[in-house]
Every structure is written in structure tokens, then in C-alpha cells.
Design a protein around this motif. Structure first.
Motif, PDB file in Angstrom:
ATOM      1  N   GLN A  13      30.751   0.413   4.477  1.00 11.57           N
ATOM      2  CA  GLN A  13      31.238   0.648   5.829  1.00 11.57           C
ATOM      3  C   GLN A  13      30.748   1.999   6.342  1.00 11.57           C
ATOM      4  OE1 GLN A  13      35.392  -0.225   6.267  1.00 11.57           O
ATOM      5  NE2 GLN A  13      35.521   0.662   8.320  1.00 11.57           N
ATOM      6  N   ALA A  14      30.562   2.100   7.646  1.00 10.71           N
ATOM      7  CA  ALA A  14      30.149   3.360   8.248  1.00 10.71           C
ATOM      8  C   ALA A  14      31.061   4.497   7.810  1.00 10.71           C
ATOM      9  CB  ALA A  14      30.148   3.243   9.769  1.00 10.71           C
ATOM     10  N   GLY A  15      30.446   5.632   7.469  1.00  6.38           N
ATOM     11  CA  GLY A  15      31.192   6.776   6.984  1.00  6.38           C
ATOM     12  C   GLY A  15      31.283   6.827   5.476  1.00  6.38           C
ATOM     13  N   TRP A  36      11.580   8.703  -0.931  1.00  6.65           N
ATOM     14  CA  TRP A  36      12.296   7.524  -0.471  1.00  6.65           C
ATOM     15  C   TRP A  36      11.844   7.185   0.938  1.00  6.65           C
ATOM     16  CZ3 TRP A  36      15.267   4.491  -3.462  1.00  6.65           C
ATOM     17  CH2 TRP A  36      15.786   5.039  -4.643  1.00  6.65           C
ATOM     18  N   PHE A  37      11.579   5.912   1.161  1.00  5.21           N
ATOM     19  CA  PHE A  37      11.274   5.381   2.477  1.00  5.21           C
ATOM     20  C   PHE A  37      12.264   4.269   2.778  1.00  5.21           C
ATOM     21  CE2 PHE A  37       7.376   7.406   1.284  1.00  5.21           C
ATOM     22  CZ  PHE A  37       6.777   7.814   2.461  1.00  5.21           C
ATOM     23  N   ARG A  38      12.346   3.895   4.039  1.00  5.70           N
ATOM     24  CA  ARG A  38      13.188   2.762   4.406  1.00  5.70           C
ATOM     25  C   ARG A  38      12.524   1.962   5.504  1.00  5.70           C
ATOM     26  NH1 ARG A  38      18.310   6.024   7.129  1.00  5.70           N
ATOM     27  NH2 ARG A  38      17.281   6.621   9.102  1.00  5.70           N
ATOM     28  N   GLN A  39      12.844   0.681   5.544  1.00 10.53           N
ATOM     29  CA  GLN A  39      12.262  -0.195   6.536  1.00 10.53           C
ATOM     30  C   GLN A  39      13.314  -1.178   7.032  1.00 10.53           C
ATOM     31  OE1 GLN A  39       8.747  -2.296   5.242  1.00 10.53           O
ATOM     32  NE2 GLN A  39       8.057  -2.577   7.350  1.00 10.53           N
ATOM     33  N   ALA A  40      13.604  -1.098   8.317  1.00 12.00           N
ATOM     34  CA  ALA A  40      14.542  -2.007   8.956  1.00 12.00           C
ATOM     35  C   ALA A  40      13.777  -3.223   9.482  1.00 12.00           C
ATOM     36  CB  ALA A  40      15.274  -1.305  10.095  1.00 12.00           C
ATOM     37  N   PRO A  41      14.456  -4.348   9.699  1.00 21.17           N
ATOM     38  CA  PRO A  41      13.785  -5.546  10.203  1.00 21.17           C
ATOM     39  C   PRO A  41      13.018  -5.282  11.493  1.00 21.17           C
ATOM     40  CG  PRO A  41      15.983  -6.093   9.460  1.00 21.17           C
ATOM     41  CD  PRO A  41      15.883  -4.594   9.435  1.00 21.17           C
ATOM     42  N   GLY A  42      11.759  -5.678  11.517  1.00 21.86           N
ATOM     43  CA  GLY A  42      10.940  -5.505  12.698  1.00 21.86           C
ATOM     44  C   GLY A  42      10.475  -4.088  12.958  1.00 21.86           C
ATOM     45  N   LYS A  43      10.732  -3.172  12.029  1.00 20.99           N
ATOM     46  CA  LYS A  43      10.364  -1.771  12.209  1.00 20.99           C
ATOM     47  C   LYS A  43       9.328  -1.334  11.180  1.00 20.99           C
ATOM     48  CE  LYS A  43      13.556  -1.206  15.384  1.00 20.99           C
ATOM     49  NZ  LYS A  43      13.226  -0.959  16.807  1.00 20.99           N
ATOM     50  N   GLU A  44       8.663  -0.223  11.483  1.00 24.27           N
ATOM     51  CA  GLU A  44       7.732   0.378  10.544  1.00 24.27           C
ATOM     52  C   GLU A  44       8.492   1.035   9.402  1.00 24.27           C
ATOM     53  OE1 GLU A  44       4.240  -0.806  11.336  1.00 24.27           O
ATOM     54  OE2 GLU A  44       4.085   1.157  10.383  1.00 24.27           O
ATOM     55  N   ARG A  45       7.847   1.120   8.250  1.00 27.39           N
ATOM     56  CA  ARG A  45       8.428   1.819   7.128  1.00 27.39           C
ATOM     57  C   ARG A  45       8.486   3.310   7.462  1.00 27.39           C
ATOM     58  NH1 ARG A  45       6.850  -0.083   1.172  1.00 27.39           N
ATOM     59  NH2 ARG A  45       7.443  -1.992   2.296  1.00 27.39           N
ATOM     60  N   GLN A  46       9.657   3.922   7.303  1.00 25.80           N
ATOM     61  CA  GLN A  46       9.871   5.296   7.712  1.00 25.80           C
ATOM     62  C   GLN A  46      10.207   6.197   6.532  1.00 25.80           C
ATOM     63  OE1 GLN A  46      13.022   4.924  10.623  1.00 25.80           O
ATOM     64  NE2 GLN A  46      11.547   4.742  12.298  1.00 25.80           N
ATOM     65  N   LYS A  91      25.626   5.595   8.460  1.00 23.68           N
ATOM     66  CA  LYS A  91      25.712   5.055   9.808  1.00 23.68           C
ATOM     67  C   LYS A  91      25.049   3.686   9.851  1.00 23.68           C
ATOM     68  CE  LYS A  91      25.112   9.731  11.670  1.00 23.68           C
ATOM     69  NZ  LYS A  91      24.261  10.588  12.549  1.00 23.68           N
ATOM     70  N   PRO A  92      25.433   2.842  10.800  1.00 30.76           N
ATOM     71  CA  PRO A  92      24.786   1.530  10.911  1.00 30.76           C
ATOM     72  C   PRO A  92      23.269   1.623  11.039  1.00 30.76           C
ATOM     73  CG  PRO A  92      26.775   1.545  12.208  1.00 30.76           C
ATOM     74  CD  PRO A  92      26.574   2.961  11.731  1.00 30.76           C
ATOM     75  N   GLY A 120      12.145  -2.275  -3.681  1.00 27.69           N
ATOM     76  CA  GLY A 120      13.071  -2.085  -2.580  1.00 27.69           C
ATOM     77  C   GLY A 120      14.477  -2.538  -2.911  1.00 27.69           C
ATOM     78  N   THR A 121      15.452  -1.893  -2.297  1.00 24.69           N
ATOM     79  CA  THR A 121      16.846  -2.282  -2.452  1.00 24.69           C
ATOM     80  C   THR A 121      17.517  -2.240  -1.082  1.00 24.69           C
ATOM     81  OG1 THR A 121      18.911  -1.834  -3.678  1.00 24.69           O
ATOM     82  CG2 THR A 121      17.623   0.086  -3.002  1.00 24.69           C
ATOM     83  N   GLN A 122      18.264  -3.277  -0.763  1.00 26.95           N
ATOM     84  CA  GLN A 122      18.864  -3.412   0.561  1.00 26.95           C
ATOM     85  C   GLN A 122      20.108  -2.549   0.704  1.00 26.95           C
ATOM     86  OE1 GLN A 122      19.405  -4.166   4.286  1.00 26.95           O
ATOM     87  NE2 GLN A 122      17.935  -5.583   3.362  1.00 26.95           N
ATOM     88  N   VAL A 123      20.164  -1.803   1.799  1.00 28.53           N
ATOM     89  CA  VAL A 123      21.344  -1.032   2.165  1.00 28.53           C
ATOM     90  C   VAL A 123      21.804  -1.522   3.525  1.00 28.53           C
ATOM     91  CG1 VAL A 123      22.260   1.234   2.806  1.00 28.53           C
ATOM     92  CG2 VAL A 123      20.726   1.003   0.836  1.00 28.53           C
ATOM     93  N   THR A 124      23.041  -1.979   3.599  1.00 24.72           N
ATOM     94  CA  THR A 124      23.599  -2.457   4.847  1.00 24.72           C
ATOM     95  C   THR A 124      24.864  -1.673   5.162  1.00 24.72           C
ATOM     96  OG1 THR A 124      22.749  -4.693   4.447  1.00 24.72           O
ATOM     97  CG2 THR A 124      24.469  -4.450   6.114  1.00 24.72           C
TER      98      THR A 124
END
Length: 127
Positions: A13-15, A36-46, A91-92, A120-124
Motif C-alpha cells: 500500500q502507498a506509504g 536498479w532500473f524500473r519499467q512501468a507498462p508502456g514506458k521506457e526503462r528508467q 507511491k503508486p 526483474g521483480t514486480q513492485v505494485t
């Protein structure tokens, strides 16, 4: 070659907080950068954060993306074999697949400069 395996992702949960781990195996290097990098759906790896051995066996430097400064911390008991990403005040917008990466030399914030990657490992993060 180097193998990287991430773990620790999940739903939070947020927070809340989460700690990601990256286990490295295979050959190691006396000078290196791990990140560490992250990639959200439809986004570039950041880029998220990196740690570099800058000289001497006990001297390291770290660098963070502005979006995570003050909330995330990159660390490890041995930066060449074990890497962590402590994530606080999530944060979301932190929702993404998080990847561990490594380079034999000093690397930039671009994923193109990293030769080794984990799966990769998913963080939601829910609101």
C-alpha cells in the motif's frame, strides 16, 4: 559472465516499504557499477539508483534518480555479490518491474551501458 537474480517484489500500500534484493553469481570485478532500473507498462526503462566502486576497497559512491531521493536507499554487504534497494514511503507511481543491472566499468544512467541484467521483480503500489 555474471548472473543476477532479483527478489522481494510484491504488492504494498502507498506509504509502505519494501526491500528488493539482487543476488549476483559468476565472475566478479574489482571495479564496477551496480544499479536498479524500473519499467512501468508502456514506458521506457528508467534509472533508479546506482553504486560504483570509485577506488580503494572501502570507498563507494551512490547516485539516485530525483524521483526516489530521500525514499530509496541502495546498499549491500558486498556490492559485488549482493545488492539491495530499500524502498520507503512508496507511491503508486513507483509501480513497475524493477531490474538489477551491472557493468564492469563506470556506467551512466542509461540502461544501454549495462551488460548484465536480472529477470526483474514486480513492485505494485496501491493507493
Amino acid at each position: 559472465q555474471v548472473q543476477l537474480v532479483e527478489s522481494g517484489g510484491g504488492l504494498v500500500q502507498a506509504g509502505g516499504s519494501l526491500r528488493l534484493s539482487c543476488a549476483a553469481s559468476g565472475r566478479t570485478f574489482s571495479s564496477y557499477t551496480m544499479a536498479w532500473f524500473r519499467q512501468a507498462p508502456g514506458k521506457e526503462r528508467q534509472f533508479v539508483a546506482k553504486i560504483t566502486r570509485s577506488g580503494g576497497s572501502t570507498y563507494y559512491t551512490t547516485y539516485y534518480a530525483d524521483s526516489v531521493k530521500g525514499r530509496f536507499a541502495i546498499s549491500g554487504e558486498n556490492a559485488k555479490s549482493t545488492l539491495y534497494l530499500q524502498m520507503n514511503s512508496l507511491k503508486p507511481e513507483d509501480t513497475a518491474v524493477y531490474y538489477c543491472a551491472a557493468s564492469q566499468s563506470s556506467a551512466t544512467n542509461s540502461p544501454r551501458t549495462y551488460a548484465y541484467w536480472g529477470q526483474g521483480t514486480q513492485v505494485t503500489v496501491s493507493s
